[in-house]
Design an enzyme around this catalytic site. Sequence first.
Site, mmCIF file in Angstrom:
data_model
loop_
_atom_site.group_PDB
_atom_site.id
_atom_site.type_symbol
_atom_site.label_atom_id
_atom_site.label_comp_id
_atom_site.label_asym_id
_atom_site.label_seq_id
_atom_site.Cartn_x
_atom_site.Cartn_y
_atom_site.Cartn_z
ATOM 1 N N CYS A 41 0.851 -1.190 0.000
ATOM 2 C CA CYS A 41 0.000 0.000 0.000
ATOM 3 C C CYS A 41 0.892 1.247 0.000
ATOM 4 O O CYS A 41 2.121 1.151 -0.014
ATOM 5 C CB CYS A 41 -0.907 -0.012 1.225
ATOM 6 S SG CYS A 41 -0.020 0.133 2.785
ATOM 7 N N CYS A 44 3.131 1.320 2.976
ATOM 8 C CA CYS A 44 4.221 0.351 2.793
ATOM 9 C C CYS A 44 5.337 0.964 1.952
ATOM 10 O O CYS A 44 6.525 0.764 2.225
ATOM 11 C CB CYS A 44 3.712 -0.910 2.104
ATOM 12 S SG CYS A 44 2.475 -1.837 3.014
ATOM 13 N N ARG A 48 9.137 1.640 3.002
ATOM 14 C CA ARG A 48 10.275 1.197 2.190
ATOM 15 C C ARG A 48 11.268 2.332 1.983
ATOM 16 O O ARG A 48 12.481 2.121 2.026
ATOM 17 C CB ARG A 48 9.798 0.705 0.822
ATOM 18 C CG ARG A 48 9.133 -0.623 0.844
ATOM 19 C CD ARG A 48 8.736 -1.022 -0.553
ATOM 20 N NE ARG A 48 8.054 -2.300 -0.536
ATOM 21 C CZ ARG A 48 7.688 -2.952 -1.616
ATOM 22 N NH1 ARG A 48 7.943 -2.454 -2.809
ATOM 23 N NH2 ARG A 48 7.073 -4.106 -1.519
ATOM 24 N N CYS A 105 -6.019 5.372 3.546
ATOM 25 C CA CYS A 105 -4.804 5.997 3.027
ATOM 26 C C CYS A 105 -5.015 6.289 1.542
ATOM 27 O O CYS A 105 -5.882 5.705 0.897
ATOM 28 C CB CYS A 105 -3.583 5.108 3.254
ATOM 29 S SG CYS A 105 -3.623 3.530 2.408
ATOM 30 N N CYS A 131 -4.200 -0.180 2.662
ATOM 31 C CA CYS A 131 -3.524 -0.033 3.953
ATOM 32 C C CYS A 131 -4.246 -0.774 5.079
ATOM 33 O O CYS A 131 -3.643 -1.085 6.099
ATOM 34 C CB CYS A 131 -3.410 1.440 4.327
ATOM 35 S SG CYS A 131 -2.352 2.390 3.237
#
Length: 177
Positions: A41, A44, A48, A105, A131
Amino acid sequence: MLALLKQFSEKRFVWFLLAFSSLALESTALYFQYGMGLQPCVLCVYERLAMIGLFVAGTIALLQPRVFILRLIALALGLFSSIKGLLISFRHLDLQMNPAPWKQCEFIPNFPETLPFHQWFPFIFNPTGSCNESQWSLFGLTMVQWLVVIFSLYVVILTLLLIAQVIKTRKQRRLFN
């Protein structure tokens, strides 16, 4: 203890561990996406990017760990990335633990126009999932809960290393030696 931490921070191995661990976690995320078919998502993707910031910080200090300014830059970048990653993970965890229709999100990452990572590196930064979904767990903890633990550890360790850099330690006087 602070003197010992400062000595550790002048060794390449410590910075190699930071770079290697963040690269291993980033590789794991890519395996989850492409090997296991889990869809990342937007949060995420932001997590990262924080992990890549930790990798860059470790790489900067790995170049010349005895140079104070490089250690300081690496610690600042690493601490910023880990704190930002922790805050994003907390938000992500809130969305998963307390789902609601009004708590969503975004679908497109909100990167600056000058740094559109999702367009430059879509294989890493292109969100395709939601999300609110928890797609994986290990030992009863979801992926986001693990990220909270991991980013918290990074924050604690990097904070201690930063404190060790800026606080001067006194030499202990020995009475009989």
